[in-house]
Design a protein around this motif. Structure first.
Motif, PDB file in Angstrom:
ATOM      1  N   ASP A 161      70.198  48.507  67.736  1.00 50.82           N
ATOM      2  CA  ASP A 161      69.025  49.002  68.362  1.00 50.82           C
ATOM      3  C   ASP A 161      69.303  50.503  68.885  1.00 50.82           C
ATOM      4  OD1 ASP A 161      66.543  48.423  69.897  1.00 50.82           O
ATOM      5  OD2 ASP A 161      67.846  48.970  71.771  1.00 50.82           O
ATOM      6  N   ARG A 195      62.959  48.266  64.697  1.00 48.18           N
ATOM      7  CA  ARG A 195      63.256  48.073  66.019  1.00 48.18           C
ATOM      8  C   ARG A 195      62.850  46.849  66.635  1.00 48.18           C
ATOM      9  NH1 ARG A 195      63.192  51.714  71.471  1.00 48.18           N
ATOM     10  NH2 ARG A 195      65.025  50.819  72.347  1.00 48.18           N
ATOM     11  N   ILE A 250      64.647  43.880  65.511  1.00 49.92           N
ATOM     12  CA  ILE A 250      66.027  43.808  66.092  1.00 49.92           C
ATOM     13  C   ILE A 250      65.919  43.043  67.623  1.00 49.92           C
ATOM     14  CG2 ILE A 250      68.162  44.939  66.914  1.00 49.92           C
ATOM     15  CD1 ILE A 250      67.514  47.392  64.886  1.00 49.92           C
ATOM     16  N   GLU A 251      64.910  43.636  68.151  1.00 52.03           N
ATOM     17  CA  GLU A 251      64.888  43.308  69.610  1.00 52.03           C
ATOM     18  C   GLU A 251      64.314  41.701  69.503  1.00 52.03           C
ATOM     19  OE1 GLU A 251      61.783  45.627  71.170  1.00 52.03           O
ATOM     20  OE2 GLU A 251      63.375  47.182  71.939  1.00 52.03           O
TER      21      GLU A 251
END
Ligand code: ZN
Length: 304
Positions: free
Chosen positions: A259, A294, A297-298
């Motif tokens: 991240d 991103r 990933i979160e």
């Protein structure tokens, strides 16, 4: 593509008298593809081409369809290193650390691969699927690659072998004129008589690239090396330089940066371009793509 490079690269495999395992390959097309992809200098082409030729034969030694082998040479010379990955089906890919590396030719006019690589280590990693991995490391013998592989087989796999590899580069434009190689391995129970015959054949053999000059047929190499022995060709397959990279794989690689790293890429507010190490294909990601990555990933982090 240059019309001098017309035939299909091939790998042939044979056993002789149940005492010798033999491999030979013609590889000018795959080495030329590697050269064109990485835009390598002549000595870098020779180093990469030799290891690709050796690697595709070593890939064929693996037992299971899904097995893979990676051979890495690291040295303190201007080339830095060479890495090659091959499978059992005749596909191979690879790169050198410094494709522009240059060194003076040897006194006999040959490209000085040993000087370009320098002193260092040869590592062999076998990915044998679920079972286990194999790792072998030996110090480089000469940096000329064929001798280093011979040394590796003896030291690390306890298999007496003879390896010959050759790449002939066109001095005018740097393209690959001829490339190929062989690996001979003595099986347990090889007799002194067989060993004598092989040693004599090796003495008379000369250079791989000369032997391939007429029709680029790797079985002709085995005919010379196994002369005087009863042998049988057990395999004859096409081989090629092939990279299995794709956009999705590169996307996952970016996600693996984490991240913090991806956030800082987004902050730069410009697209990023990543190149596959093996084939130099460029993959572009816009800022929007990076924001998507991103998010993924979160989301993963939330699911934990
Ligand atoms: Zn690739």
């Amino acid at each position: 593509m240059d019309n001098k490079i017309s035939s299909v690269d091939r790998l042939v495999r044979a056993t002789a008298e149940g005492q010798v395992m033999a491999f030979a390959v013609s590889s000018k097309n795959l080495v030329e593809k590697a050269r064109a992809s990485h835009n390598t200098s002549p000595v870098a082409t020779a180093a990469l081409g030799r290891l690709l030729s050796g690697g595709v034969m070593m890939g064929n030694m693996l037992k299971n369809d899904t097995d893979k082998i990676t051979i890495q040479i690291t040295g303190d010379g201007p080339l830095g290193g060479v890495l090659v990955t091959a499978d059992t089906k005749g596909t191979v890919k690879g790169y050198v650390n410094n494709p522009n590396a240059q060194v003076l030719d040897r006194a006999d006019g040959h490209l000085n691969v040993g000087a370009a690589i320098g002193a260092g280590t040869l590592s062999v990693m076998k990915d044998l699927g679920l079972k286990d991995a194999y790792n072998g490391h030996v110090p480089l013998y000469s940096g000329e690659i064929a001798e280093d592989l011979t040394h590796y087989f003896l030291e690390s796999e306890q298999t007496p072998s003879s390896v010959g590899l050759g790449v002939l580069v066109n001095s005018k434009d740097g393209t690959v004129l001829r490339a190929g190689g062989f690996i001979l391995q003595l099986l347990p129970g090889a007799t002194d008589k067989t060993i004598d015959i092989i040693e004599n054949n090796l003495k008379e053999f000369g250079y791989v690239t000369e032997r391939l000059s007429e029709n680029d047929d790797p079985s002709g190499i085995l005919e010379l090396l196994l002369k005087g022995l009863n042998y049988e060709i057990t395999k004859d397959i096409p081989v090629s330089f092939y990279c299995d990279c794709d956009r999705d794989r590169v996307r996952r690689a970016i996600a693996l940066l984490g991240d913090v790293e991806v956030a800082s890429m987004i902050k730069e507010n410009k697209p990023v371009e990543l190149k596959c190490q093996f084939c130099n294909t460029a993959y572009k990601f816009s800022v929007e793509d990076l924001i998507e990555i991103r998010k993924s990933i979160e989301n993963k982090a939330l699911m934990k």
